[in-house]
Design a protein around this motif. Structure first.
Motif, PDB file in Angstrom:
ATOM      1  N   UNK A   1       0.845  -1.282  -0.141  1.00  0.00           N
ATOM      2  CA  UNK A   1       0.051  -0.023   0.100  1.00  0.00           C
ATOM      3  C   UNK A   1       0.926   1.157   0.019  1.00  0.00           C
ATOM      4  N   UNK A   2       0.350   2.352  -0.624  1.00  0.00           N
ATOM      5  CA  UNK A   2       1.093   3.460  -0.743  1.00  0.00           C
ATOM      6  C   UNK A   2       1.180   4.158   0.486  1.00  0.00           C
ATOM      7  N   UNK A   3       2.332   4.930   1.071  1.00  0.00           N
ATOM      8  CA  UNK A   3       2.548   5.216   2.095  1.00  0.00           C
ATOM      9  C   UNK A   3       1.827   6.912   1.909  1.00  0.00           C
ATOM     10  N   UNK A   4       0.958   7.149   2.767  1.00  0.00           N
ATOM     11  CA  UNK A   4       0.107   8.451   2.722  1.00  0.00           C
ATOM     12  C   UNK A   4       1.035   9.674   2.882  1.00  0.00           C
ATOM     13  N   UNK A   5       1.977   9.420   3.816  1.00  0.00           N
ATOM     14  CA  UNK A   5       2.952  10.556   4.083  1.00  0.00           C
ATOM     15  C   UNK A   5       3.965  11.099   3.046  1.00  0.00           C
ATOM     16  N   UNK A   6       3.957  10.164   1.870  1.00  0.00           N
ATOM     17  CA  UNK A   6       4.797  10.691   0.732  1.00  0.00           C
ATOM     18  C   UNK A   6       3.861  11.406  -0.371  1.00  0.00           C
ATOM     19  N   UNK A   7       2.490  11.477  -0.161  1.00  0.00           N
ATOM     20  CA  UNK A   7       1.597  12.183  -1.181  1.00  0.00           C
ATOM     21  C   UNK A   7       1.924  13.779  -0.965  1.00  0.00           C
ATOM     22  N   UNK A   8       1.819  14.316  -2.049  1.00  0.00           N
ATOM     23  CA  UNK A   8       1.979  15.985  -1.866  1.00  0.00           C
ATOM     24  C   UNK A   8       0.859  16.656  -0.883  1.00  0.00           C
ATOM     25  N   UNK A   9       1.227  17.803  -0.211  1.00  0.00           N
ATOM     26  CA  UNK A   9       0.399  18.296   0.763  1.00  0.00           C
ATOM     27  C   UNK A   9      -0.004  19.781   0.250  1.00  0.00           C
ATOM     28  N   UNK A  10       0.288  20.106  -1.090  1.00  0.00           N
ATOM     29  CA  UNK A  10      -0.125  21.289  -1.685  1.00  0.00           C
ATOM     30  C   UNK A  10      -0.911  21.049  -2.908  1.00  0.00           C
ATOM     31  N   UNK A  11      -1.425  22.230  -3.319  1.00  0.00           N
ATOM     32  CA  UNK A  11      -2.164  22.454  -4.593  1.00  0.00           C
ATOM     33  C   UNK A  11      -1.345  21.881  -5.727  1.00  0.00           C
ATOM     34  N   UNK A  12      -1.871  20.804  -6.392  1.00  0.00           N
ATOM     35  CA  UNK A  12      -1.130  20.203  -7.511  1.00  0.00           C
ATOM     36  C   UNK A  12      -1.323  21.025  -8.904  1.00  0.00           C
ATOM     37  N   UNK A  16       3.159  18.134 -11.307  1.00  0.00           N
ATOM     38  CA  UNK A  16       3.154  17.491 -10.117  1.00  0.00           C
ATOM     39  C   UNK A  16       2.098  16.110 -10.342  1.00  0.00           C
ATOM     40  N   UNK A  17       0.969  16.393 -10.941  1.00  0.00           N
ATOM     41  CA  UNK A  17       0.241  15.102 -11.182  1.00  0.00           C
ATOM     42  C   UNK A  17       0.722  14.314 -11.952  1.00  0.00           C
ATOM     43  N   UNK A  18       1.396  14.541 -12.845  1.00  0.00           N
ATOM     44  CA  UNK A  18       2.285  13.562 -13.895  1.00  0.00           C
ATOM     45  C   UNK A  18       3.671  12.827 -13.085  1.00  0.00           C
ATOM     46  N   UNK A  19       4.198  13.661 -12.089  1.00  0.00           N
ATOM     47  CA  UNK A  19       5.271  12.956 -11.319  1.00  0.00           C
ATOM     48  C   UNK A  19       4.813  12.072 -10.195  1.00  0.00           C
ATOM     49  N   UNK A  20       3.351  11.894  -9.935  1.00  0.00           N
ATOM     50  CA  UNK A  20       3.151  11.139  -8.820  1.00  0.00           C
ATOM     51  C   UNK A  20       3.061   9.758  -9.253  1.00  0.00           C
ATOM     52  N   UNK A  21       3.719   9.055  -8.380  1.00  0.00           N
ATOM     53  CA  UNK A  21       3.854   7.357  -8.764  1.00  0.00           C
ATOM     54  C   UNK A  21       2.457   6.863  -9.070  1.00  0.00           C
ATOM     55  N   UNK A  22       2.477   5.792 -10.005  1.00  0.00           N
ATOM     56  CA  UNK A  22       1.377   5.024 -10.334  1.00  0.00           C
ATOM     57  C   UNK A  22       0.941   4.247  -9.447  1.00  0.00           C
ATOM     58  N   UNK A  23      -0.349   3.991  -9.107  1.00  0.00           N
ATOM     59  CA  UNK A  23      -0.647   3.265  -8.109  1.00  0.00           C
ATOM     60  C   UNK A  23      -2.064   2.597  -8.571  1.00  0.00           C
ATOM     61  N   UNK A  27      -7.726   4.940  -6.738  1.00  0.00           N
ATOM     62  CA  UNK A  27      -8.553   5.642  -7.622  1.00  0.00           C
ATOM     63  C   UNK A  27      -8.497   7.009  -7.333  1.00  0.00           C
ATOM     64  N   UNK A  28      -7.693   7.834  -7.847  1.00  0.00           N
ATOM     65  CA  UNK A  28      -7.230   9.396  -7.766  1.00  0.00           C
ATOM     66  C   UNK A  28      -7.888  10.008  -8.825  1.00  0.00           C
ATOM     67  N   UNK A  29      -8.210  11.368  -8.366  1.00  0.00           N
ATOM     68  CA  UNK A  29      -8.645  12.450  -9.261  1.00  0.00           C
ATOM     69  C   UNK A  29      -7.975  13.613  -8.667  1.00  0.00           C
ATOM     70  N   UNK A  30      -7.902  14.870  -9.102  1.00  0.00           N
ATOM     71  CA  UNK A  30      -7.582  16.102  -8.856  1.00  0.00           C
ATOM     72  C   UNK A  30      -8.755  17.104  -8.724  1.00  0.00           C
ATOM     73  N   UNK A  31      -9.168  17.666  -7.774  1.00  0.00           N
ATOM     74  CA  UNK A  31     -10.249  18.754  -7.985  1.00  0.00           C
ATOM     75  C   UNK A  31      -9.510  19.971  -7.348  1.00  0.00           C
ATOM     76  N   UNK A  34      -6.274  19.725  -5.566  1.00  0.00           N
ATOM     77  CA  UNK A  34      -6.170  18.876  -4.514  1.00  0.00           C
ATOM     78  C   UNK A  34      -6.513  17.518  -4.918  1.00  0.00           C
ATOM     79  N   UNK A  35      -5.593  16.670  -4.455  1.00  0.00           N
ATOM     80  CA  UNK A  35      -5.883  15.144  -4.586  1.00  0.00           C
ATOM     81  C   UNK A  35      -6.935  14.458  -4.048  1.00  0.00           C
ATOM     82  N   UNK A  36      -7.803  13.761  -4.523  1.00  0.00           N
ATOM     83  CA  UNK A  36      -9.008  13.265  -4.088  1.00  0.00           C
ATOM     84  C   UNK A  36      -8.924  11.729  -4.467  1.00  0.00           C
ATOM     85  N   UNK A  37      -9.332  10.965  -3.494  1.00  0.00           N
ATOM     86  CA  UNK A  37      -9.254   9.618  -3.489  1.00  0.00           C
ATOM     87  C   UNK A  37     -10.791   8.967  -3.648  1.00  0.00           C
TER      88      UNK A  37
END
Length: 187
Positions: A1-12, A16-23, A27-31, A34-37
């Motif tokens: 499982x992905x470590x939640x602490x490694x996810x960005x904590x700023x407006x993407x 930034x979105x393209x640099x996120x690791x695939x997982x 099921x992720x979206x950006x609003x 802000x990252x939304x699961x």
């Protein structure tokens, strides 16, 4: 499982979105940056997605293709990326195999209601898709009886064109489609 602490904590941003690791487990979206699961869809939801794509492709000319769960860029600033349950786009574009679609590429976006998404699909995505210029938006409710609510974009706002159960006849990109809503989940 992905470590939640490694996810960005700023407006993407898009980079930034393209640099996120695939997982594949998320099921992720950006609003608005802000990252939304979102929850993974249950079995009947998945069956309805697949069957709706098949039904649309059976009725539409081969110049249009149905897809499910593709990334759609609705706005770059602030970044909004959604993953509709079903979309219709041109076959030429689909055949070019893009990583993501733009709202302008879509002829139709469909959301299938699930626990935890009802308000988001009916209110937030409804306004986001309209603001982005998606010409048609359908909301499919699988609770018995299966109901389809269909909207068409007119002067920047969605207007209701159908609310139906059973069999419904509609148009997508000017072409007739007929859907047996109960067959979307029935084995």
């Amino acid at each position: 499982m992905t470590d939640a602490l490694s996810w960005p904590r700023h407006q993407l941003t898009l980079p930034d979105w393209e640099a996120l690791p695939e997982d594949e487990t998320l099921r992720l979206e950006v609003v608005e940056g802000m990252l939304v699961m979102a929850a993974q869809p249950y079995s009947l939801h998945q069956r309805a997605e697949r069957r709706l794509v098949n039904a649309l492709e059976a009725d539409l000319p081969t110049t249009f293709s149905g897809l499910h769960e593709v990334e759609v860029l609705l706005a770059e600033e602030p970044l909004t990326i959604r993953v509709p349950d079903v979309v219709v786009a041109s076959t030429d574009l689909v055949d070019s195999n893009p990583h993501r679609y733009r709202a302008a590429d879509l002829h139709l976006a469909v959301e299938i209601l699930s626990d935890g998404s009802r308000r988001v699909d009916r209110v937030l995505k409804f306004s986001e898709y309209a603001d982005a210029g998606v010409p048609q938006y359908w909301i499919l409710d699988l609770d018995a009886p299966t109901t389809l609510t269909a909207y068409v974009l007119v002067d920047g706002d969605y207007e209701l064109v159908a609310e139906a159960t059973g069999t419904v006849d509609l148009t997508v990109a000017g072409h007739p489609v007929s859907l047996d809503l109960e067959s979307l989940t029935r084995r």
